[in-house]
Design a protein around this motif. Structure first.
Motif, PDB file in Angstrom:
ATOM      1  N   THR A  54     -25.460  11.143  29.543  1.00  0.00           N
ATOM      2  CA  THR A  54     -24.005  11.085  29.423  1.00  0.00           C
ATOM      3  C   THR A  54     -23.483  12.373  28.800  1.00  0.00           C
ATOM      4  OG1 THR A  54     -24.156   8.694  29.138  1.00  0.00           O
ATOM      5  CG2 THR A  54     -22.095   9.733  28.504  1.00  0.00           C
ATOM      6  N   LEU A  55     -24.151  12.835  27.754  1.00  0.00           N
ATOM      7  CA  LEU A  55     -23.760  14.093  27.117  1.00  0.00           C
ATOM      8  C   LEU A  55     -23.934  15.264  28.076  1.00  0.00           C
ATOM      9  CD1 LEU A  55     -22.847  15.690  24.657  1.00  0.00           C
ATOM     10  CD2 LEU A  55     -25.212  15.698  23.862  1.00  0.00           C
ATOM     11  N   GLN A  56     -25.013  15.252  28.834  1.00  0.00           N
ATOM     12  CA  GLN A  56     -25.252  16.316  29.804  1.00  0.00           C
ATOM     13  C   GLN A  56     -24.144  16.337  30.867  1.00  0.00           C
ATOM     14  OE1 GLN A  56     -28.833  15.920  32.156  1.00  0.00           O
ATOM     15  NE2 GLN A  56     -29.000  18.124  32.382  1.00  0.00           N
ATOM     16  N   ASP A  57     -23.750  15.173  31.361  1.00  0.00           N
ATOM     17  CA  ASP A  57     -22.671  15.095  32.350  1.00  0.00           C
ATOM     18  C   ASP A  57     -21.355  15.588  31.759  1.00  0.00           C
ATOM     19  OD1 ASP A  57     -24.397  14.113  34.247  1.00  0.00           O
ATOM     20  OD2 ASP A  57     -23.776  12.015  34.003  1.00  0.00           O
ATOM     21  N   PHE A  58     -21.077  15.194  30.503  1.00  0.00           N
ATOM     22  CA  PHE A  58     -19.856  15.641  29.843  1.00  0.00           C
ATOM     23  C   PHE A  58     -19.836  17.162  29.709  1.00  0.00           C
ATOM     24  CE2 PHE A  58     -17.899  16.940  25.803  1.00  0.00           C
ATOM     25  CZ  PHE A  58     -16.579  16.651  26.094  1.00  0.00           C
ATOM     26  N   LEU A  59     -20.945  17.733  29.252  1.00  0.00           N
ATOM     27  CA  LEU A  59     -21.014  19.191  29.099  1.00  0.00           C
ATOM     28  C   LEU A  59     -20.878  19.898  30.442  1.00  0.00           C
ATOM     29  CD1 LEU A  59     -23.868  19.586  26.471  1.00  0.00           C
ATOM     30  CD2 LEU A  59     -21.446  20.060  26.142  1.00  0.00           C
ATOM     31  N   GLU A  60     -21.468  19.317  31.466  1.00  0.00           N
ATOM     32  CA  GLU A  60     -21.390  19.909  32.796  1.00  0.00           C
ATOM     33  C   GLU A  60     -19.942  19.943  33.290  1.00  0.00           C
ATOM     34  OE1 GLU A  60     -23.704  17.960  35.963  1.00  0.00           O
ATOM     35  OE2 GLU A  60     -24.875  19.807  35.906  1.00  0.00           O
ATOM     36  N   LYS A  61     -19.231  18.826  33.110  1.00  0.00           N
ATOM     37  CA  LYS A  61     -17.819  18.759  33.531  1.00  0.00           C
ATOM     38  C   LYS A  61     -16.954  19.695  32.694  1.00  0.00           C
ATOM     39  CE  LYS A  61     -17.921  14.869  36.278  1.00  0.00           C
ATOM     40  NZ  LYS A  61     -19.096  15.188  37.049  1.00  0.00           N
ATOM     41  N   LEU A  62     -17.219  19.730  31.388  1.00  0.00           N
ATOM     42  CA  LEU A  62     -16.451  20.596  30.503  1.00  0.00           C
ATOM     43  C   LEU A  62     -16.638  22.063  30.882  1.00  0.00           C
ATOM     44  CD1 LEU A  62     -15.661  20.118  26.919  1.00  0.00           C
ATOM     45  CD2 LEU A  62     -16.877  22.215  27.414  1.00  0.00           C
ATOM     46  N   CYS A  63     -17.876  22.457  31.113  1.00  0.00           N
ATOM     47  CA  CYS A  63     -18.152  23.859  31.480  1.00  0.00           C
ATOM     48  C   CYS A  63     -17.573  24.189  32.847  1.00  0.00           C
ATOM     49  CB  CYS A  63     -19.653  24.131  31.443  1.00  0.00           C
ATOM     50  SG  CYS A  63     -20.308  24.218  29.767  1.00  0.00           S
ATOM     51  N   LYS A  64     -17.657  23.237  33.772  1.00  0.00           N
ATOM     52  CA  LYS A  64     -17.112  23.474  35.111  1.00  0.00           C
ATOM     53  C   LYS A  64     -15.602  23.697  35.051  1.00  0.00           C
ATOM     54  CE  LYS A  64     -16.846  21.351  39.677  1.00  0.00           C
ATOM     55  NZ  LYS A  64     -17.173  20.151  40.463  1.00  0.00           N
ATOM     56  N   ARG A  65     -14.932  22.944  34.170  1.00  0.00           N
ATOM     57  CA  ARG A  65     -13.472  23.023  34.088  1.00  0.00           C
ATOM     58  C   ARG A  65     -12.981  24.170  33.201  1.00  0.00           C
ATOM     59  NH1 ARG A  65      -8.848  23.588  35.380  1.00  0.00           N
ATOM     60  NH2 ARG A  65      -7.165  22.309  34.614  1.00  0.00           N
ATOM     61  N   PHE A  66     -13.661  24.407  32.066  1.00  0.00           N
ATOM     62  CA  PHE A  66     -13.105  25.328  31.072  1.00  0.00           C
ATOM     63  C   PHE A  66     -13.920  26.593  30.822  1.00  0.00           C
ATOM     64  CE2 PHE A  66     -11.305  21.188  29.819  1.00  0.00           C
ATOM     65  CZ  PHE A  66      -9.966  21.502  29.948  1.00  0.00           C
ATOM     66  N   LEU A  67     -15.118  26.710  31.380  1.00  0.00           N
ATOM     67  CA  LEU A  67     -15.923  27.919  31.153  1.00  0.00           C
ATOM     68  C   LEU A  67     -15.910  28.762  32.421  1.00  0.00           C
ATOM     69  CD1 LEU A  67     -17.852  29.515  29.284  1.00  0.00           C
ATOM     70  CD2 LEU A  67     -19.730  28.244  30.305  1.00  0.00           C
ATOM     71  N   ASP A  68     -14.890  29.583  32.539  1.00  0.00           N
ATOM     72  CA  ASP A  68     -14.783  30.500  33.666  1.00  0.00           C
ATOM     73  C   ASP A  68     -15.264  31.863  33.189  1.00  0.00           C
ATOM     74  OD1 ASP A  68     -14.190  31.927  35.923  1.00  0.00           O
ATOM     75  OD2 ASP A  68     -12.035  31.555  35.869  1.00  0.00           O
ATOM     76  N   LEU A  69     -16.484  32.219  33.572  1.00  0.00           N
ATOM     77  CA  LEU A  69     -17.107  33.435  33.050  1.00  0.00           C
ATOM     78  C   LEU A  69     -16.384  34.710  33.485  1.00  0.00           C
ATOM     79  CD1 LEU A  69     -20.834  32.381  33.465  1.00  0.00           C
ATOM     80  CD2 LEU A  69     -19.446  32.357  31.390  1.00  0.00           C
ATOM     81  N   LYS A  70     -15.498  34.619  34.483  1.00  0.00           N
ATOM     82  CA  LYS A  70     -14.733  35.790  34.922  1.00  0.00           C
ATOM     83  C   LYS A  70     -13.588  36.102  33.955  1.00  0.00           C
ATOM     84  CE  LYS A  70     -15.691  34.452  39.601  1.00  0.00           C
ATOM     85  NZ  LYS A  70     -15.193  33.475  40.537  1.00  0.00           N
ATOM     86  N   ASN A  71     -13.224  35.129  33.111  1.00  0.00           N
ATOM     87  CA  ASN A  71     -12.095  35.307  32.189  1.00  0.00           C
ATOM     88  C   ASN A  71     -12.558  35.572  30.760  1.00  0.00           C
ATOM     89  OD1 ASN A  71     -10.315  34.865  34.242  1.00  0.00           O
ATOM     90  ND2 ASN A  71     -10.004  32.718  33.781  1.00  0.00           N
ATOM     91  N   SER A  72     -13.602  36.330  30.580  1.00  0.00           N
ATOM     92  CA  SER A  72     -14.131  36.549  29.236  1.00  0.00           C
ATOM     93  C   SER A  72     -13.245  37.459  28.386  1.00  0.00           C
ATOM     94  CB  SER A  72     -15.541  37.117  29.302  1.00  0.00           C
ATOM     95  OG  SER A  72     -15.540  38.362  29.960  1.00  0.00           O
ATOM     96  N   GLU A  74      -9.896  36.991  28.328  1.00  0.00           N
ATOM     97  CA  GLU A  74      -8.727  36.192  27.974  1.00  0.00           C
ATOM     98  C   GLU A  74      -8.995  35.487  26.647  1.00  0.00           C
ATOM     99  OE1 GLU A  74      -6.099  32.541  29.790  1.00  0.00           O
ATOM    100  OE2 GLU A  74      -7.269  33.772  31.172  1.00  0.00           O
ATOM    101  N   VAL A  75      -8.268  35.880  25.604  1.00  0.00           N
ATOM    102  CA  VAL A  75      -8.493  35.380  24.248  1.00  0.00           C
ATOM    103  C   VAL A  75      -8.306  33.867  24.198  1.00  0.00           C
ATOM    104  CG1 VAL A  75      -7.669  35.491  21.860  1.00  0.00           C
ATOM    105  CG2 VAL A  75      -7.765  37.557  23.246  1.00  0.00           C
ATOM    106  N   GLY A  76      -9.277  33.201  23.546  1.00  0.00           N
ATOM    107  CA  GLY A  76      -9.185  31.760  23.340  1.00  0.00           C
ATOM    108  C   GLY A  76      -9.910  30.924  24.371  1.00  0.00           C
ATOM    109  N   THR A  77     -10.392  31.534  25.449  1.00  0.00           N
ATOM    110  CA  THR A  77     -11.129  30.768  26.446  1.00  0.00           C
ATOM    111  C   THR A  77     -12.578  30.597  25.989  1.00  0.00           C
ATOM    112  OG1 THR A  77     -11.784  32.730  27.689  1.00  0.00           O
ATOM    113  CG2 THR A  77      -9.700  31.685  28.326  1.00  0.00           C
ATOM    114  N   LEU A  78     -13.270  29.632  26.568  1.00  0.00           N
ATOM    115  CA  LEU A  78     -14.675  29.449  26.219  1.00  0.00           C
ATOM    116  C   LEU A  78     -15.498  30.686  26.563  1.00  0.00           C
ATOM    117  CD1 LEU A  78     -15.536  25.746  27.130  1.00  0.00           C
ATOM    118  CD2 LEU A  78     -15.305  26.764  24.875  1.00  0.00           C
ATOM    119  N   ALA A  79     -15.147  31.345  27.662  1.00  0.00           N
ATOM    120  CA  ALA A  79     -15.872  32.568  28.029  1.00  0.00           C
ATOM    121  C   ALA A  79     -15.666  33.653  26.977  1.00  0.00           C
ATOM    122  CB  ALA A  79     -15.412  33.051  29.400  1.00  0.00           C
TER     123      ALA A  79
END
Length: 195
Positions: A54-72, A74-79
């Protein structure tokens, strides 16, 4: 050293995912007719279900939605945080690097929550004095447990409202609508139907 009678009462906690629990339960069922508690696997208790998948699925969805490595940049993003704290092992592929992603999200989440709490209380760091939203002066010494709990919840509701408003601002920026119903019930709906 354990004595013979102490071994009879020995309990060994077992942790694992839901499949591990089912397998252990199945093995215990097969051995339920055995003569001793050890043979019946009665000492393997309690079985603690760890929600790893369940935690793995949550992290996967979170990273898919909010970790855009192209926007590193942009201040405040996960990237941006990934670059800032030098997490080279975080690449958005949670299944191959689960521990790295879990630690990264936990570290960033705790830091952001801490900053929101410090801002709510008007503090510059952990050692500075509270300048606003002080709990009652007598909360720690003279109040009964029920009153202390009420004071705690009132204070934490203020902190959580601050955190929720920060998240709402961030999510509105990301084309996401956050609807808060009640004091502690949060429901998220995505405008674009993304998960």
């Amino acid at each position: 050293m354990l004595q013979g009678d102490e071994l009879e009462n020995l309990r060994i906690p077992v942790g694992g995912d839901q499949l591990t629990r089912e397998r252990l339960q199945g093995a215990a069922s097969l051995r339920s007719g055995a003569h001793t508690a050890t043979e019946r696997l009665e000492q393997l208790q309690p079985v603690i279900v760890e929600l790893f998948h369940t935690l793995q699925d949550f992290l996967e969805k979170l990273c898919k939605r909010f970790l855009d490595l192209k926007n590193s940049r942009e201040v405040g993003t996960l990237a941006w945080y990934k670059v800032l704290i030098h997490r080279d092992n975080v690449n958005g592929k949670v299944k191959s690097r689960f521990a790295a992603h879990e630690d990264f999200v936990s570290t960033v989440g705790k830091a952001l929550f801490r900053e929101c709490a410090l801002d709510h209380f008007g503090m510059s760091d952990n050692t500075s004095e509270l300048t606003c939203h002080n709990p009652p002066d007598n909360a720690s010494k003279h109040l009964h447990a029920k009153k202390k709990e009420e004071a705690f919840h009132t204070t934490m509701d203020g902190v959580l409202d601050k955190v929720a408003s920060q998240i709402l601002g961030l999510m509105h920026h990301k084309d996401v609508l956050l609807k808060v119903q009640g004091q502690r019930n949060t429901v998220m709906r995505y405008k674009k139907g993304q998960s």
